[in-house]
Design a protein around this motif. Sequence first.
Motif, PDB file in Angstrom:
ATOM      1  N   ILE A  31       0.837  -1.201   0.000  1.00  0.00           N
ATOM      2  CA  ILE A  31       0.000   0.000   0.000  1.00  0.00           C
ATOM      3  C   ILE A  31       0.869   1.246   0.000  1.00  0.00           C
ATOM      4  CG2 ILE A  31      -1.616   1.353   1.397  1.00  0.00           C
ATOM      5  CD1 ILE A  31      -2.923  -1.347   2.165  1.00  0.00           C
ATOM      6  N   ASN A  32       1.947   1.241   0.784  1.00  0.00           N
ATOM      7  CA  ASN A  32       2.833   2.406   0.824  1.00  0.00           C
ATOM      8  C   ASN A  32       3.590   2.597  -0.482  1.00  0.00           C
ATOM      9  OD1 ASN A  32       2.222   3.261   3.413  1.00  0.00           O
ATOM     10  ND2 ASN A  32       3.698   1.890   4.339  1.00  0.00           N
ATOM     11  N   ILE A  33       3.946   1.508  -1.148  1.00  0.00           N
ATOM     12  CA  ILE A  33       4.719   1.604  -2.390  1.00  0.00           C
ATOM     13  C   ILE A  33       3.818   1.961  -3.570  1.00  0.00           C
ATOM     14  CG2 ILE A  33       6.072   0.273  -4.064  1.00  0.00           C
ATOM     15  CD1 ILE A  33       7.196  -1.287  -1.625  1.00  0.00           C
ATOM     16  N   LEU A  34       2.719   1.236  -3.738  1.00  0.00           N
ATOM     17  CA  LEU A  34       1.873   1.394  -4.919  1.00  0.00           C
ATOM     18  C   LEU A  34       0.715   2.363  -4.724  1.00  0.00           C
ATOM     19  CD1 LEU A  34       1.555  -2.332  -6.042  1.00  0.00           C
ATOM     20  CD2 LEU A  34       3.083  -0.595  -6.960  1.00  0.00           C
ATOM     21  N   GLY A  35       0.195   2.439  -3.526  1.00  0.00           N
ATOM     22  CA  GLY A  35      -1.021   3.204  -3.290  1.00  0.00           C
ATOM     23  C   GLY A  35      -2.218   2.277  -3.320  1.00  0.00           C
ATOM     24  N   LEU A  39      -3.192  -0.895  -6.048  1.00  0.00           N
ATOM     25  CA  LEU A  39      -3.206  -2.238  -5.455  1.00  0.00           C
ATOM     26  C   LEU A  39      -4.565  -2.901  -5.648  1.00  0.00           C
ATOM     27  CD1 LEU A  39      -1.584  -4.316  -3.874  1.00  0.00           C
ATOM     28  CD2 LEU A  39      -2.399  -3.266  -1.790  1.00  0.00           C
ATOM     29  N   ILE A  40      -5.634  -2.156  -5.449  1.00  0.00           N
ATOM     30  CA  ILE A  40      -6.979  -2.718  -5.656  1.00  0.00           C
ATOM     31  C   ILE A  40      -7.176  -3.093  -7.124  1.00  0.00           C
ATOM     32  CG2 ILE A  40      -9.447  -2.133  -5.656  1.00  0.00           C
ATOM     33  CD1 ILE A  40      -8.873  -0.503  -3.090  1.00  0.00           C
ATOM     34  N   ALA A  42      -4.848  -3.961  -9.240  1.00  0.00           N
ATOM     35  CA  ALA A  42      -4.016  -5.128  -9.541  1.00  0.00           C
ATOM     36  C   ALA A  42      -4.641  -6.402  -8.980  1.00  0.00           C
ATOM     37  CB  ALA A  42      -2.617  -4.930  -8.965  1.00  0.00           C
ATOM     38  N   MET A  43      -5.265  -6.317  -7.816  1.00  0.00           N
ATOM     39  CA  MET A  43      -5.862  -7.511  -7.207  1.00  0.00           C
ATOM     40  C   MET A  43      -7.169  -7.901  -7.871  1.00  0.00           C
ATOM     41  SD  MET A  43      -4.987  -7.368  -3.140  1.00  0.00           S
ATOM     42  CE  MET A  43      -6.196  -6.166  -2.764  1.00  0.00           C
ATOM     43  N   SER A  44      -7.842  -6.959  -8.521  1.00  0.00           N
ATOM     44  CA  SER A  44      -9.143  -7.273  -9.125  1.00  0.00           C
ATOM     45  C   SER A  44      -8.998  -7.909 -10.510  1.00  0.00           C
ATOM     46  CB  SER A  44      -9.999  -6.019  -9.221  1.00  0.00           C
ATOM     47  OG  SER A  44      -9.406  -5.100 -10.114  1.00  0.00           O
ATOM     48  N   GLN A  45      -7.797  -7.948 -11.042  1.00  0.00           N
ATOM     49  CA  GLN A  45      -7.601  -8.534 -12.372  1.00  0.00           C
ATOM     50  C   GLN A  45      -7.543 -10.024 -12.316  1.00  0.00           C
ATOM     51  OE1 GLN A  45      -4.146  -6.746 -14.054  1.00  0.00           O
ATOM     52  NE2 GLN A  45      -5.179  -4.823 -14.403  1.00  0.00           N
TER      53      GLN A  45
END
Length: 45
Positions: A31-35, A39-40, A42-45
């Motif tokens: 979360i700190n690196i990507l935001g 992140l959401i 990337a995880m939803s793909q």
Amino acid sequence: MGATHFLMKRLPKVQTEMSLHVLAYNLKRMINILGTQTLIAAMSQ
């Protein structure tokens, strides 16, 4: 992360607890690196 000792006893339960600590630590880093939005997405793909 504020944990000074394990809450569980016996090795299998302590391993599970440690795994959850590591997972939380890694998620916080991501979360700190990507935001959060990236992140959401990337995880939803």
